[in-house]
Design a protein around this motif. Structure first.
Motif, PDB file in Angstrom:
ATOM      1  N   ASN A 103      30.801  29.604  39.434  1.00  0.00           N
ATOM      2  CA  ASN A 103      31.546  29.960  38.230  1.00  0.00           C
ATOM      3  C   ASN A 103      30.600  30.060  37.022  1.00  0.00           C
ATOM      4  O   ASN A 103      30.637  29.255  36.101  1.00  0.00           O
ATOM      5  N   ASN A 104      29.753  31.084  37.025  1.00  0.00           N
ATOM      6  CA  ASN A 104      28.729  31.206  35.988  1.00  0.00           C
ATOM      7  C   ASN A 104      29.278  31.618  34.627  1.00  0.00           C
ATOM      8  O   ASN A 104      28.624  31.407  33.611  1.00  0.00           O
ATOM      9  N   ASN A 105      30.460  32.223  34.598  1.00  0.00           N
ATOM     10  CA  ASN A 105      30.993  32.628  33.293  1.00  0.00           C
ATOM     11  C   ASN A 105      31.643  31.472  32.537  1.00  0.00           C
ATOM     12  O   ASN A 105      32.006  31.602  31.373  1.00  0.00           O
ATOM     13  N   GLY A 106      31.792  30.323  33.199  1.00  0.00           N
ATOM     14  CA  GLY A 106      32.285  29.122  32.532  1.00  0.00           C
ATOM     15  C   GLY A 106      33.756  29.142  32.162  1.00  0.00           C
ATOM     16  O   GLY A 106      34.211  28.316  31.374  1.00  0.00           O
ATOM     17  N   THR A 107      34.528  30.039  32.766  1.00  0.00           N
ATOM     18  CA  THR A 107      35.958  30.136  32.425  1.00  0.00           C
ATOM     19  C   THR A 107      36.805  29.093  33.137  1.00  0.00           C
ATOM     20  O   THR A 107      37.946  28.848  32.762  1.00  0.00           O
ATOM     21  N   GLY A 108      36.268  28.498  34.188  1.00  0.00           N
ATOM     22  CA  GLY A 108      37.065  27.574  34.991  1.00  0.00           C
ATOM     23  C   GLY A 108      37.784  28.244  36.120  1.00  0.00           C
ATOM     24  O   GLY A 108      38.470  27.586  36.917  1.00  0.00           O
ATOM     25  N   ASN A 109      37.644  29.574  36.218  1.00  0.00           N
ATOM     26  CA  ASN A 109      38.226  30.341  37.308  1.00  0.00           C
ATOM     27  C   ASN A 109      37.172  31.290  37.869  1.00  0.00           C
ATOM     28  O   ASN A 109      36.356  31.831  37.119  1.00  0.00           O
ATOM     29  N   LEU A 110      37.192  31.505  39.177  1.00  0.00           N
ATOM     30  CA  LEU A 110      36.246  32.435  39.797  1.00  0.00           C
ATOM     31  C   LEU A 110      36.780  33.852  39.696  1.00  0.00           C
ATOM     32  O   LEU A 110      37.907  34.134  40.154  1.00  0.00           O
ATOM     33  N   ASP A 111      35.986  34.758  39.102  1.00  0.00           N
ATOM     34  CA  ASP A 111      36.399  36.152  39.122  1.00  0.00           C
ATOM     35  C   ASP A 111      35.918  36.791  40.426  1.00  0.00           C
ATOM     36  O   ASP A 111      35.236  36.155  41.237  1.00  0.00           O
ATOM     37  N   LEU A 112      36.241  38.051  40.633  1.00  0.00           N
ATOM     38  CA  LEU A 112      35.961  38.702  41.923  1.00  0.00           C
ATOM     39  C   LEU A 112      34.456  38.867  42.160  1.00  0.00           C
ATOM     40  O   LEU A 112      33.993  38.763  43.308  1.00  0.00           O
ATOM     41  N   ASP A 122      33.066  43.883  51.341  1.00  0.00           N
ATOM     42  CA  ASP A 122      34.319  44.074  50.607  1.00  0.00           C
ATOM     43  C   ASP A 122      35.525  43.696  51.466  1.00  0.00           C
ATOM     44  O   ASP A 122      36.499  43.103  50.977  1.00  0.00           O
ATOM     45  N   LEU A 123      35.460  44.036  52.754  1.00  0.00           N
ATOM     46  CA  LEU A 123      36.553  43.689  53.667  1.00  0.00           C
ATOM     47  C   LEU A 123      36.663  42.172  53.816  1.00  0.00           C
ATOM     48  O   LEU A 123      37.761  41.618  53.810  1.00  0.00           O
ATOM     49  N   LYS A 124      35.503  41.515  53.916  1.00  0.00           N
ATOM     50  CA  LYS A 124      35.474  40.059  54.052  1.00  0.00           C
ATOM     51  C   LYS A 124      36.043  39.391  52.809  1.00  0.00           C
ATOM     52  O   LYS A 124      36.780  38.401  52.894  1.00  0.00           O
ATOM     53  N   VAL A 125      35.718  39.935  51.631  1.00  0.00           N
ATOM     54  CA  VAL A 125      36.243  39.397  50.368  1.00  0.00           C
ATOM     55  C   VAL A 125      37.770  39.474  50.346  1.00  0.00           C
ATOM     56  O   VAL A 125      38.455  38.505  49.981  1.00  0.00           O
ATOM     57  N   LYS A 126      38.300  40.609  50.738  1.00  0.00           N
ATOM     58  CA  LYS A 126      39.754  40.778  50.746  1.00  0.00           C
ATOM     59  C   LYS A 126      40.431  39.789  51.692  1.00  0.00           C
ATOM     60  O   LYS A 126      41.468  39.191  51.378  1.00  0.00           O
ATOM     61  N   GLU A 127      39.853  39.621  52.881  1.00  0.00           N
ATOM     62  CA  GLU A 127      40.413  38.674  53.855  1.00  0.00           C
ATOM     63  C   GLU A 127      40.435  37.265  53.283  1.00  0.00           C
ATOM     64  O   GLU A 127      41.420  36.525  53.409  1.00  0.00           O
ATOM     65  N   CYS A 128      39.332  36.872  52.663  1.00  0.00           N
ATOM     66  CA  CYS A 128      39.225  35.519  52.121  1.00  0.00           C
ATOM     67  C   CYS A 128      40.153  35.316  50.933  1.00  0.00           C
ATOM     68  O   CYS A 128      40.723  34.226  50.755  1.00  0.00           O
ATOM     69  N   ILE A 154      42.933  32.301  50.479  1.00  0.00           N
ATOM     70  CA  ILE A 154      42.902  31.325  49.388  1.00  0.00           C
ATOM     71  C   ILE A 154      44.089  31.499  48.458  1.00  0.00           C
ATOM     72  O   ILE A 154      44.744  30.535  48.047  1.00  0.00           O
ATOM     73  N   GLY A 155      44.366  32.744  48.089  1.00  0.00           N
ATOM     74  CA  GLY A 155      45.407  33.033  47.104  1.00  0.00           C
ATOM     75  C   GLY A 155      44.788  33.263  45.734  1.00  0.00           C
ATOM     76  O   GLY A 155      43.807  32.613  45.375  1.00  0.00           O
ATOM     77  N   THR A 156      45.352  34.175  44.978  1.00  0.00           N
ATOM     78  CA  THR A 156      44.815  34.506  43.657  1.00  0.00           C
ATOM     79  C   THR A 156      45.895  34.422  42.594  1.00  0.00           C
ATOM     80  O   THR A 156      47.086  34.363  42.902  1.00  0.00           O
ATOM     81  N   LYS A 157      45.459  34.442  41.334  1.00  0.00           N
ATOM     82  CA  LYS A 157      46.358  34.453  40.192  1.00  0.00           C
ATOM     83  C   LYS A 157      45.847  35.473  39.188  1.00  0.00           C
ATOM     84  O   LYS A 157      44.663  35.832  39.187  1.00  0.00           O
ATOM     85  N   ILE A 181      40.462  33.225  41.093  1.00  0.00           N
ATOM     86  CA  ILE A 181      40.764  32.094  41.975  1.00  0.00           C
ATOM     87  C   ILE A 181      40.654  30.829  41.154  1.00  0.00           C
ATOM     88  O   ILE A 181      39.628  30.586  40.489  1.00  0.00           O
ATOM     89  N   THR A 182      41.676  30.000  41.189  1.00  0.00           N
ATOM     90  CA  THR A 182      41.616  28.744  40.443  1.00  0.00           C
ATOM     91  C   THR A 182      40.910  27.680  41.274  1.00  0.00           C
ATOM     92  O   THR A 182      40.818  27.772  42.503  1.00  0.00           O
ATOM     93  N   SER A 183      40.434  26.663  40.586  1.00  0.00           N
ATOM     94  CA  SER A 183      39.705  25.585  41.255  1.00  0.00           C
ATOM     95  C   SER A 183      40.590  24.855  42.258  1.00  0.00           C
ATOM     96  O   SER A 183      40.176  24.573  43.386  1.00  0.00           O
ATOM     97  N   ASP A 184      41.823  24.559  41.867  1.00  0.00           N
ATOM     98  CA  ASP A 184      42.720  23.812  42.761  1.00  0.00           C
ATOM     99  C   ASP A 184      43.054  24.612  44.011  1.00  0.00           C
ATOM    100  O   ASP A 184      43.092  24.064  45.131  1.00  0.00           O
TER     101      ASP A 184
END
Length: 726
Positions: free
Chosen positions: A222-231, A253-259, A263-266, A274-277
């Protein structure tokens, strides 16, 4: 005022008469407990408000002061190369009226806050327990942390980068910024001791993969420091997880979509994240797999740091700061002032009928460590981790392998190489040895002090038979050796097993750091090895890639070897002789610790490696031949038989010994038929410990210094002529 006056006495006098201060008082009194002594170091921080003065102009940088705008500190929270966060904190306090005065303390008890218990109370204690860290491990890291950070008590990124570079990372490694973010649980821009401790425990190779590590990995990416992982951040994680597999962009790209589905996104601020929790829950429920290998060091970084701390604290490597330590440095030299204090060893050993240690165990009786000095305590820990770790300690394993290899090493015409068929394992062992040697040699003088009893051993030159014969006779019970051992250099070239001899001696040194001293010889130089046989031996036995690596790694250790030693402050020892361009031991100790090319970097070192004694009659004959007045030589002539350095006569030797309060000298470098030769009425002794040198019939010998007696020991190595062996 001393700082403001730029250390100028006249300016200081003027400022004292008219102090340019509107106010000056203490903002903070901070006490920091020193781990080595358990005493406290006090740091005082003053707030000084400068007044307008014709005698002083502010905001002008010089070599004493760096002025920084308070707006830059308060608004940017970043200053290039800032060592600690205190400057920013104090500036924030100074903008408030009235200024709060603080009294703070950091003690060892606070350092032990997350020390694991039998049943961990929280995630922090669990991660330390998983990394198998003990109270002593925590204390040693705390020691390293305090010494590195002082006068700060935190690490900024610049401080963290410097710290990690001391322990194997490249300063420019792009991963360091991500590691800093992952270590920084509080996300405040600086690391506390506990954050460093927990971070190092988290990246250990064997730490259990659970919630703590999952959150650590999340912060790492999480290098942008937002507390959430961007794509993009998540994609980088997926690439790292599959770096062993060469995936196409479409596959990634296919692997990213599967993962992402696992995990689930918001949607946050219009972005898919992707949130930390959610990330932690997906790992905990095994819906998202493959993260266990992320953010781990290839080998224990914590162990490496512990080795460095232990090595610094060993008695031989200790820097003496007080009278008690100085007296202790010379224990065993002066019998009248020798203190009769004994400590129980932490191990007992089992010895087989051949005299080899085959088993060791930690004693179960209670030892009172309260009276031990810091280096004695470190030595005990060192023995537990390395000296008596018979199963997995690299130096113990190397010596065992060399003993087994010896019986099937081939002949001088067809030599074999240690682990020639498992070069990767050999390289790992060599890397471990070189790392430990590097730490030990960082703390040795160029002229090492040694006390008797001491065995002095001359040239080895790749003669593994003679080296292991000496082991049989002189030091079987490694690391339980009684006497000290001094090797005078020339471990490589000429003989066919230079690599094995070199590795054996390095392992011997690591296992017995206070008992073994390795000096540099004139063959521990790259240019000579290229001309003779050592480099070719490395390449021939292990190929271009590993051969080159082995040759260069061992030479980096040779670069740091000391070049001389004194025994009982009476006997000067070196490979070649005495230097023409130095008259005292102190000048020798001023030589740079690392010499890659001693011929160009230090004339003193080069002369010590290459010079030879010359008997007076021969010295006069050379002078007459070249038309030189011997009275103008000061006892030195160009060394015509070597083509470099000097020959020195009895006058030069006597003068050098007298200037340094010495009585005798021992050197190697030449091949006497009997293995030894006296010069200058016994004042100088040449010793050679490689029999059958280059096919000759010379003998192998060494010297024992004990009870003020120099005793020659000749070893029966007649049957060690490899040309007669099948």
């Amino acid at each position: 005022m001393t700082i403001l006056s730029e250390n100028n006495k006249e300016k200081l006098k003027i400022l004292r008469e008219n102090p340019p201060f509107d106010q000056c008082h203490c903002m903070q009194l901070f006490r920091l407990q020193s781990p080595r002594t358990s005493k406290f170091v006090t740091r005082l921080t003053y707030f000084i408000e400068l007044s307008k003065s014709d005698k002083f102009v502010c905001c002008q940088d010089n070599k004493f002061i760096k002025w920084i705008s308070i707006n830059q500190l308060l608004n940017n929270n970043y200053v290039t190369n800032l060592w600690g966060p205190e400057l920013i904190q104090f500036c924030r306090q100074s903008t408030k009226k009235p200024i709060v005065q603080q009294i703070e303390e950091f003690s060892l008890e606070r350092a032990y806050f997350f020390l694991p218990r039998d049943t961990p109370r929280n995630l922090e204690e669990s991660i330390l327990q998983s990394a198998h860290l003990t109270e002593k491990d925590v204390e040693r890291l705390y020691t390293d942390f305090v010494e590195h950070c002082f006068p700060s008590t935190y690490q900024t990124f610049e401080s963290f980068r410097c710290y990690m570079s001391k322990h194997g990372f490249d300063r420019q490694d792009c991963r360091l910024k991500s590691l800093f973010n992952a270590f920084n649980v509080q996300n405040n821009g600086f690391l506390s001791f506990h954050e460093l401790l927990l971070g190092l425990a988290t990246i250990e190779p064997d730490t259990v993969h659970g919630e703590w590590r999952a959150r650590f990995i999340f912060r790492y990416y999480n290098n942008n420091g937002t507390g959430n992982l961007d794509l993009n951040e998540f994609k980088k994680m997926i690439i790292d997880m599959n770096q062993a597999i060469s995936l196409s962009l479409e596959s990634i790209d296919l692997k990213v979509k599967e993962c992402l589905n696992e995990i689930g996104t918001k949607i946050v601020n219009g972005k898919t994240v992707i949130t930390s929790d959610d990330f932690v829950q997906a790992i905990g429920s095994h819906r998202f797999r493959g993260t266990s290998s992320l953010c781990r060091s290839s080998k224990s970084l914590f162990e490496k740091i512990s080795r460095a701390i232990a090595a610094k604290a060993l008695k031989k490597s200790d820097t003496f700061h007080n009278i008690e330590s100085i007296v202790d440095q010379f224990k065993g030299i002066c019998l009248k002032c020798k203190e009769k204090q004994y400590h129980l060893a932490s191990h007992s050993v089992k010895v087989d009928s051949n005299g080899y240690i085959i088993h060791s165990q930690t004693e179960q009786f209670t030892i009172n460590y309260n009276g031990l000095k810091s280096y004695e305590m470190s030595a005990i820990n060192y023995s537990k981790e390395f000296q008596f770790n018979m199963e997995s300690s690299a130096p113990n394993l190397i010596i065992k392998l060399i003993r087994e290899f010896h019986s099937n090493k081939g002949t001088t015409r067809k030599p074999k190489g240690l682990l020639q068929n498992d070069q990767e394992l050999l390289w790992k062992l060599i890397t471990a040895l070189c790392n430990d040697m590097d730490l030990l040699l960082d703390n040795e003088d160029k002229c090492v002090r040694i006390s008797s009893p001491c065995f002095v051993i001359g040239d080895i030159h790749g003669n593994l038979d003679d080296l292991l014969t000496m082991e049989q006779v002189l030091w079987k019970r490694i690391p339980c050796v009684g006497a000290n051992f001094l090797f005078l250099g020339d471990y490589v070239d000429r003989g066919q097993w230079s690599i094995e001899c070199c590795l054996y001696l390095m392992a011997f040194k690591i296992l017995c750091p206070n008992k073994v001293t390795l000096l540099r010889g004139n063959h521990e130089v790259r240019s000579l090895q290229t001309f003779y046989t050592y480099k070719n031996e490395c390449l021939k036995k292990y190929g271009q890639i590993y051969g080159e690596k082995i040759w260069e790694s061992t030479n980096k250790i040779f670069d740091k070897l000391p070049i001389s030693a004194t025994i009982d402050n009476d006997i000067f020892c070196s490979h070649g002789g005495i230097p023409k361009n130095a008259t005292t031991i102190n000048e020798i100790n001023q030589i740079d610790r690392k010499l890659i090319d001693p011929e160009k970097e230090s004339s003193i070192a080069w002369e010590i490696l290459w010079s030879d004694p010359c008997h007076n009659q021969q010295f006069l004959e050379i002078c007459n031949f070249f038309g030189i007045d011997h009275k103008d030589t000061n006892g030195y002539l160009n060394n015509i038989k070597r083509g470099t350095a000097y020959q020195f006569n009895e006058f030069a030797a006597t003068k050098f010994l007298h200037n340094n309060g010495l009585t005798h000298m021992i050197r190697a470098h030449e091949v006497p038929q009997s293995g030894y030769q006296f010069h200058f009425n016994g004042k100088c002794l040449t010793i050679f410990s490689c029999s059958h040198y280059c096919g000759n019939q010379n003998h192998c010998a060494c010297v024992l210094i004990d009870q003020k007696i120099l005793r020659i020991i000749r070893l029966d190595t007649y049957n060690n002529n490899d040309d007669n062996m099948k």
